[in-house]
Design a protein around this motif. Structure first.
Motif, PDB file in Angstrom:
ATOM      1  N   ASN A  30       0.867  -1.167   0.000  1.00 47.55           N
ATOM      2  CA  ASN A  30       0.000   0.000   0.000  1.00 47.55           C
ATOM      3  C   ASN A  30       0.909   1.223   0.000  1.00 47.55           C
ATOM      4  O   ASN A  30       1.677   1.430   0.943  1.00 47.55           O
ATOM      5  CB  ASN A  30      -0.895  -0.016   1.248  1.00 47.55           C
ATOM      6  CG  ASN A  30      -1.833   1.161   1.298  1.00 47.55           C
ATOM      7  OD1 ASN A  30      -1.463   2.293   0.998  1.00 47.55           O
ATOM      8  ND2 ASN A  30      -3.068   0.904   1.697  1.00 47.55           N
ATOM      9  N   MET A  37      -0.112  -5.653   1.774  1.00 55.15           N
ATOM     10  CA  MET A  37      -1.559  -5.770   1.607  1.00 55.15           C
ATOM     11  C   MET A  37      -1.912  -7.117   0.989  1.00 55.15           C
ATOM     12  O   MET A  37      -1.069  -7.773   0.375  1.00 55.15           O
ATOM     13  CB  MET A  37      -2.102  -4.608   0.778  1.00 55.15           C
ATOM     14  CG  MET A  37      -1.463  -4.409  -0.553  1.00 55.15           C
ATOM     15  SD  MET A  37      -1.809  -2.831  -1.418  1.00 55.15           S
ATOM     16  CE  MET A  37      -3.424  -2.397  -1.015  1.00 55.15           C
ATOM     17  N   SER A  38      -3.158  -7.511   1.158  1.00 51.47           N
ATOM     18  CA  SER A  38      -3.650  -8.764   0.595  1.00 51.47           C
ATOM     19  C   SER A  38      -3.949  -8.585  -0.897  1.00 51.47           C
ATOM     20  O   SER A  38      -4.008  -7.460  -1.403  1.00 51.47           O
ATOM     21  CB  SER A  38      -4.914  -9.211   1.327  1.00 51.47           C
ATOM     22  OG  SER A  38      -5.989  -8.350   0.993  1.00 51.47           O
ATOM     23  N   GLU A  41      -7.110  -6.477  -1.233  1.00 45.73           N
ATOM     24  CA  GLU A  41      -6.818  -5.056  -1.001  1.00 45.73           C
ATOM     25  C   GLU A  41      -6.067  -4.458  -2.194  1.00 45.73           C
ATOM     26  O   GLU A  41      -6.335  -3.328  -2.598  1.00 45.73           O
ATOM     27  CB  GLU A  41      -5.976  -4.896   0.271  1.00 45.73           C
ATOM     28  CG  GLU A  41      -6.720  -5.227   1.542  1.00 45.73           C
ATOM     29  CD  GLU A  41      -5.811  -5.320   2.741  1.00 45.73           C
ATOM     30  OE1 GLU A  41      -6.289  -5.039   3.857  1.00 45.73           O
ATOM     31  OE2 GLU A  41      -4.632  -5.692   2.588  1.00 45.73           O
ATOM     32  N   GLN A  44      -8.410  -3.680  -5.056  1.00 51.31           N
ATOM     33  CA  GLN A  44      -9.292  -2.541  -4.798  1.00 51.31           C
ATOM     34  C   GLN A  44      -8.548  -1.226  -4.615  1.00 51.31           C
ATOM     35  O   GLN A  44      -9.162  -0.176  -4.582  1.00 51.31           O
ATOM     36  CB  GLN A  44     -10.129  -2.827  -3.541  1.00 51.31           C
ATOM     37  CG  GLN A  44     -11.047  -4.013  -3.706  1.00 51.31           C
ATOM     38  CD  GLN A  44     -11.717  -4.436  -2.397  1.00 51.31           C
ATOM     39  OE1 GLN A  44     -11.327  -4.002  -1.314  1.00 51.31           O
ATOM     40  NE2 GLN A  44     -12.715  -5.298  -2.513  1.00 51.31           N
ATOM     41  N   ALA A  45      -7.219  -1.248  -4.527  1.00 51.60           N
ATOM     42  CA  ALA A  45      -6.446  -0.058  -4.166  1.00 51.60           C
ATOM     43  C   ALA A  45      -6.235   0.926  -5.304  1.00 51.60           C
ATOM     44  O   ALA A  45      -5.835   2.060  -5.064  1.00 51.60           O
ATOM     45  CB  ALA A  45      -5.094  -0.477  -3.609  1.00 51.60           C
ATOM     46  N   ALA A  49      -1.204   1.355  -4.958  1.00 53.11           N
ATOM     47  CA  ALA A  49      -0.561   0.085  -4.647  1.00 53.11           C
ATOM     48  C   ALA A  49       0.526  -0.217  -5.672  1.00 53.11           C
ATOM     49  O   ALA A  49       0.504   0.275  -6.793  1.00 53.11           O
ATOM     50  CB  ALA A  49      -1.592  -1.033  -4.643  1.00 53.11           C
TER      51      ALA A  49
END
Length: 80
Positions: A30, A37-38, A41, A44-45, A49
């Motif tokens: 992130n 982050m997964s 994540e 969706q970032a 990212a």
């Protein structure tokens, strides 16, 4: 992952080497928090990212009737 030997490649190249293989890993970051982050994540970032990709290449080089093993380790960063 194992790399299939290409006998038509130049003699001392990675592709012509017997017993060649690669290791690959990654870390999703992130960019706002600099925290891992997964995958969800990361998806969706948006632009907040990046993926750090780590890889190592290993191969054998004939030296007379024995082999010497070589390695190349590197990383790169990929933004979205």
């Amino acid at each position: 992952m194992n790399i299939k030997q290409d006998t038509s490649a130049p003699a001392q190249s990675f592709l012509s080497a017997p017993f060649a293989f690669a290791e690959v890993g990654w870390k999703l970051i992130n960019l706002q928090t600099n925290e891992p982050m997964s995958c969800l994540e990361f998806e969706q970032a948006g632009k907040a990212a990046e993926a750090q990709v780590f890889y190592a290449l290993y191969w054998a080089v004939p030296m007379g009737n024995q082999y010497t093993y070589k390695q190349y380790i590197h990383s790169l960063t990929v933004g979205k």
